[in-house]
Motif scaffolding. Structure first.
Motif, PDB file in Angstrom:
ATOM      1  N   ARG A 401      13.956   8.823   9.848  1.00  0.00           N
ATOM      2  CA  ARG A 401      14.762   7.617  10.041  1.00  0.00           C
ATOM      3  C   ARG A 401      13.848   6.452  10.441  1.00  0.00           C
ATOM      4  O   ARG A 401      13.962   5.352   9.919  1.00  0.00           O
ATOM      5  N   LYS A 402      12.926   6.714  11.358  1.00  0.00           N
ATOM      6  CA  LYS A 402      11.989   5.676  11.798  1.00  0.00           C
ATOM      7  C   LYS A 402      11.050   5.284  10.659  1.00  0.00           C
ATOM      8  O   LYS A 402      10.829   4.093  10.397  1.00  0.00           O
ATOM      9  N   LEU A 403      10.505   6.272   9.951  1.00  0.00           N
ATOM     10  CA  LEU A 403       9.567   5.990   8.864  1.00  0.00           C
ATOM     11  C   LEU A 403      10.249   5.201   7.755  1.00  0.00           C
ATOM     12  O   LEU A 403       9.666   4.262   7.195  1.00  0.00           O
ATOM     13  N   GLY A 404      11.504   5.577   7.426  1.00  0.00           N
ATOM     14  CA  GLY A 404      12.243   4.832   6.416  1.00  0.00           C
ATOM     15  C   GLY A 404      12.458   3.390   6.825  1.00  0.00           C
ATOM     16  O   GLY A 404      12.391   2.474   5.997  1.00  0.00           O
ATOM     17  N   GLY A 405      12.723   3.182   8.112  1.00  0.00           N
ATOM     18  CA  GLY A 405      12.893   1.814   8.603  1.00  0.00           C
ATOM     19  C   GLY A 405      11.622   0.994   8.510  1.00  0.00           C
ATOM     20  O   GLY A 405      11.653  -0.201   8.183  1.00  0.00           O
ATOM     21  N   ILE A 406      10.478   1.630   8.787  1.00  0.00           N
ATOM     22  CA  ILE A 406       9.192   0.934   8.677  1.00  0.00           C
ATOM     23  C   ILE A 406       8.932   0.518   7.230  1.00  0.00           C
ATOM     24  O   ILE A 406       8.542  -0.624   6.945  1.00  0.00           O
ATOM     25  N   PHE A 407       9.163   1.439   6.279  1.00  0.00           N
ATOM     26  CA  PHE A 407       8.937   1.116   4.872  1.00  0.00           C
ATOM     27  C   PHE A 407       9.889   0.014   4.403  1.00  0.00           C
ATOM     28  O   PHE A 407       9.504  -0.835   3.606  1.00  0.00           O
ATOM     29  N   ALA A 408      11.127   0.043   4.883  1.00  0.00           N
ATOM     30  CA  ALA A 408      12.079  -1.012   4.521  1.00  0.00           C
ATOM     31  C   ALA A 408      11.607  -2.366   5.051  1.00  0.00           C
ATOM     32  O   ALA A 408      11.724  -3.387   4.363  1.00  0.00           O
ATOM     33  N   ALA A 409      11.052  -2.377   6.258  1.00  0.00           N
ATOM     34  CA  ALA A 409      10.537  -3.628   6.834  1.00  0.00           C
ATOM     35  C   ALA A 409       9.344  -4.140   6.032  1.00  0.00           C
ATOM     36  O   ALA A 409       9.231  -5.346   5.757  1.00  0.00           O
ATOM     37  N   LEU A 410       8.464  -3.231   5.613  1.00  0.00           N
ATOM     38  CA  LEU A 410       7.292  -3.646   4.827  1.00  0.00           C
ATOM     39  C   LEU A 410       7.714  -4.174   3.462  1.00  0.00           C
ATOM     40  O   LEU A 410       7.074  -5.077   2.910  1.00  0.00           O
ATOM     41  N   ARG A 411       8.782  -3.615   2.927  1.00  0.00           N
ATOM     42  CA  ARG A 411       9.310  -4.127   1.657  1.00  0.00           C
ATOM     43  C   ARG A 411       9.829  -5.554   1.835  1.00  0.00           C
ATOM     44  O   ARG A 411       9.590  -6.422   1.001  1.00  0.00           O
ATOM     45  N   LYS A 412      10.514  -5.801   2.948  1.00  0.00           N
ATOM     46  CA  LYS A 412      11.012  -7.152   3.234  1.00  0.00           C
ATOM     47  C   LYS A 412       9.855  -8.128   3.435  1.00  0.00           C
ATOM     48  O   LYS A 412       9.961  -9.308   3.100  1.00  0.00           O
ATOM     49  N   LEU A 413       8.749  -7.634   3.980  1.00  0.00           N
ATOM     50  CA  LEU A 413       7.579  -8.491   4.200  1.00  0.00           C
ATOM     51  C   LEU A 413       6.836  -8.796   2.904  1.00  0.00           C
ATOM     52  O   LEU A 413       5.956  -9.665   2.878  1.00  0.00           O
ATOM     53  N   GLU A 414       7.151  -8.050   1.823  1.00  0.00           N
ATOM     54  CA  GLU A 414       6.565  -8.270   0.498  1.00  0.00           C
ATOM     55  C   GLU A 414       5.041  -8.265   0.535  1.00  0.00           C
ATOM     56  O   GLU A 414       4.376  -9.187   0.080  1.00  0.00           O
ATOM     57  N   VAL A 415       4.505  -7.161   1.085  1.00  0.00           N
ATOM     58  CA  VAL A 415       3.052  -7.075   1.236  1.00  0.00           C
ATOM     59  C   VAL A 415       2.472  -6.038   0.278  1.00  0.00           C
ATOM     60  O   VAL A 415       3.170  -5.161  -0.231  1.00  0.00           O
ATOM     61  N   GLU A 416       1.168  -6.164   0.042  1.00  0.00           N
ATOM     62  CA  GLU A 416       0.390  -5.165  -0.679  1.00  0.00           C
ATOM     63  C   GLU A 416      -0.727  -4.710   0.249  1.00  0.00           C
ATOM     64  O   GLU A 416      -1.515  -5.526   0.723  1.00  0.00           O
ATOM     65  N   LEU A 417      -0.782  -3.404   0.512  1.00  0.00           N
ATOM     66  CA  LEU A 417      -1.737  -2.902   1.488  1.00  0.00           C
ATOM     67  C   LEU A 417      -2.486  -1.692   0.948  1.00  0.00           C
ATOM     68  O   LEU A 417      -1.948  -0.903   0.172  1.00  0.00           O
ATOM     69  N   ASP A 418      -3.737  -1.569   1.374  1.00  0.00           N
ATOM     70  CA  ASP A 418      -4.509  -0.364   1.119  1.00  0.00           C
ATOM     71  C   ASP A 418      -4.135   0.635   2.210  1.00  0.00           C
ATOM     72  O   ASP A 418      -4.452   0.446   3.388  1.00  0.00           O
ATOM     73  N   LEU A 419      -3.437   1.696   1.835  1.00  0.00           N
ATOM     74  CA  LEU A 419      -2.946   2.662   2.812  1.00  0.00           C
ATOM     75  C   LEU A 419      -3.906   3.813   3.067  1.00  0.00           C
ATOM     76  O   LEU A 419      -3.617   4.689   3.884  1.00  0.00           O
ATOM     77  N   HIS A 420      -5.039   3.790   2.373  1.00  0.00           N
ATOM     78  CA  HIS A 420      -5.969   4.909   2.502  1.00  0.00           C
ATOM     79  C   HIS A 420      -6.478   5.055   3.932  1.00  0.00           C
ATOM     80  O   HIS A 420      -6.650   6.175   4.435  1.00  0.00           O
ATOM     81  N   GLU A 421      -6.698   3.927   4.617  1.00  0.00           N
ATOM     82  CA  GLU A 421      -7.226   3.993   5.982  1.00  0.00           C
ATOM     83  C   GLU A 421      -6.247   4.700   6.923  1.00  0.00           C
ATOM     84  O   GLU A 421      -6.653   5.418   7.842  1.00  0.00           O
ATOM     85  N   TYR A 422      -4.954   4.516   6.660  1.00  0.00           N
ATOM     86  CA  TYR A 422      -3.953   5.175   7.510  1.00  0.00           C
ATOM     87  C   TYR A 422      -3.922   6.681   7.221  1.00  0.00           C
ATOM     88  O   TYR A 422      -3.745   7.491   8.140  1.00  0.00           O
ATOM     89  N   TRP A 423      -4.103   7.043   5.949  1.00  0.00           N
ATOM     90  CA  TRP A 423      -4.164   8.456   5.596  1.00  0.00           C
ATOM     91  C   TRP A 423      -5.368   9.115   6.258  1.00  0.00           C
ATOM     92  O   TRP A 423      -5.272  10.234   6.775  1.00  0.00           O
ATOM     93  N   GLU A 424      -6.493   8.433   6.263  1.00  0.00           N
ATOM     94  CA  GLU A 424      -7.695   8.970   6.897  1.00  0.00           C
ATOM     95  C   GLU A 424      -7.456   9.188   8.396  1.00  0.00           C
ATOM     96  O   GLU A 424      -7.901  10.186   8.972  1.00  0.00           O
TER      97      GLU A 424
END
Length: 431
Positions: A401-424
């Motif tokens: 529920r929390k993770l879905g909310g974070i992704f929804a917020a990032l969608r509203k922010l209309e950003v493009e991010l390199d997520l590899h650093e978070y995976w690492e």
């Protein structure tokens, strides 16, 4: 007129009436228009009841893509955002019942009209020693209504499952929801969570934007009253409406991801309410996020987090058979599901994690990517229509529920991010 929370019979009748209407729509047609009408019935009924019924509805509405079409899910999503002001809550009476005369004397300039309302209570403004504060007050008889609401809702959802050809054990799911709701109606739990998060936030060196939270006034708080510092700022939507530049939107997005990584993978303590209204943005002059509403905070022990990381690693590198087995071990899947359902599960997991694994658009993932969202929705619906024995995973319902909310917020922010650093950061984490 009694409180809507005080009569178990009345609440049970209202929920049963809702279920009867939904079941009638199912039996008479079951087409898309019927699903939309069912969603309207759910939203209106649970909204009017508020309390545990509405809160559980907010949670379950995130896991009903299999049953409702997108038009109906949009209606159900209103449960995540709508507020209902209740005339049943008398703030003056509640304060008098909960606080001593000395405590009451500390409260000044109380505004008895709430400026915010939600499923569990209402929020008011006041002052203490000339400092602005907010008072969260709980609806009367709320705690007593939870057990009855959860029991009735479980019967309703179980009946809907059987009606659509499923045989799912929902006991663990509803036990998890009830446990968190009972925690949430004790505001002393939220005061302790706030104090804990304030220490954690202050101890972390934030890379992008500072994250803070209100300060609880523990000496003026009880199970049914929570006093805390008033924090100014714009809601995420209000801030986005000011058309902030791309650089600032990216800073907020990266900080939200950093916050999630720290909460779950490092601290093991997560504020699980994803409502976008729970994040305020301000510039003093640096960008700052103020996180609100910690009543549904949950602890995740190291063993659980380690198993979760191993599951995520398997999605990147392992065979479909290994992924399925780890999902079964983690109680995400029932082993009795068909092979086709298991393969769809694997495909969905790989798609969901793909932004962290693959280079996209020069190494960046676009949260505006409609194709990703459509494919995710298609596979989610296909999986849930295929599952016959696996209920929504009770261990993960609040975390996702929390993770879905974070992704929804990032969608509203209309950003493009390199997520590899978070995976690492995730795979290198020693829990």
């Amino acid at each position: 007129m009694g409180s809507i929370f005080s009569s178990r019979i009345k609440r049970t009748l209202e929920l049963t009436k809702m279920a009867t209407k939904i079941g009638f729509k199912e039996l008479t047609s079951g087409d898309i228009q019927s699903r939309i009408e069912q969603a309207k019935i759910l939203t209106e009924s649970l909204g009017n009841l508020r309390g545990a019924a509405m809160k559980a509805g907010q949670l379950l509405s995130l896991d009903l893509d299999d049953y409702f079409p997108p038009e109906a899910i949009q209606i159900l999503s209103q449960l995540q955002h709508q507020v209902w002001e209740s005339p049943e809550l008398d703030l003056a009476q509640t304060l008098k019942a909960e606080l001593t005369e000395a405590q009451l004397l500390e409260l000044r300039e109380i505004q008895y009209k709430p400026f915010a309302a939600a499923s569990m209570g209402q929020v008011y403004k006041a002052k203490v020693a000339n400092n602005p504060i907010v008072i969260k007050a709980q609806y009367p008889y709320l705690e007593q209504s939870i057990e009855n609401d959860i029991r009735t809702l479980k019967k309703i959802i179980s009946a809907l499952c059987l009606m659509t050809g499923r045989n799912m054990n929902l006991d663990y799911l509803f036990a998890e929801i009830e446990e968190v709701l009972l925690q949430e109606v004790n505001y002393l739990n939220e005061a302790r969570a706030l104090a804990n998060f304030n220490k954690l936030f202050a101890s972390h060196d934030w890379k992008y934007a500072e994250v803070n939270a209100p300060t609880p006034l523990t000496h003026l708080s009880t199970k049914k009253i929570l006093c805390l510092s008033y924090e100014s700022g714009l809601t995420l939507k209000e801030w986005i409406d000011t058309a902030p530049p791309k650089e600032k939107r990216e800073l907020i997005a990266k900080s939200m991801l950093e916050l999630y990584i720290m909460e779950f993978f490092v601290w093991g303590f997560v504020q699980t309410d994803p409502n976008p209204g729970n994040f305020l943005i301000r510039e003093n002059p640096k960008l700052e996020i103020v996180a609100l509403d910690f009543g549904a905070s949950k602890e995740y022990p190291p063993e659980f987090r380690k198993s979760y990381i191993e599951l995520l690693k398997s999605i990147q590198n392992s065979s479909a058979e290994t992924i399925v087995q780890k999902a079964i071990d983690f109680e995400l899947l029932d082993p009795r599901e068909t092979q086709d359902a298991k393969l769809v599960f694997v495909e969905l997991m790989k798609l969901g994690m793909s932004p962290f694994f693959h280079n996209q658009k020069g190494g960046k993932f676009s949260f505006k990517d409609d194709d990703f969202l459509k494919n995710n929705s298609r596979l989610s619906r296909q999986l849930m229509q295929s599952l016959k024995f696996s209920p929504p995973p009770h261990k993960l319902i609040f975390l996702h529920r929390k993770l879905g909310g974070i992704f929804a917020a990032l969608r509203k922010l209309e950003v493009e991010l390199d997520l590899h650093e978070y995976w690492e950061q995730i795979i290198m984490r020693r829990v």
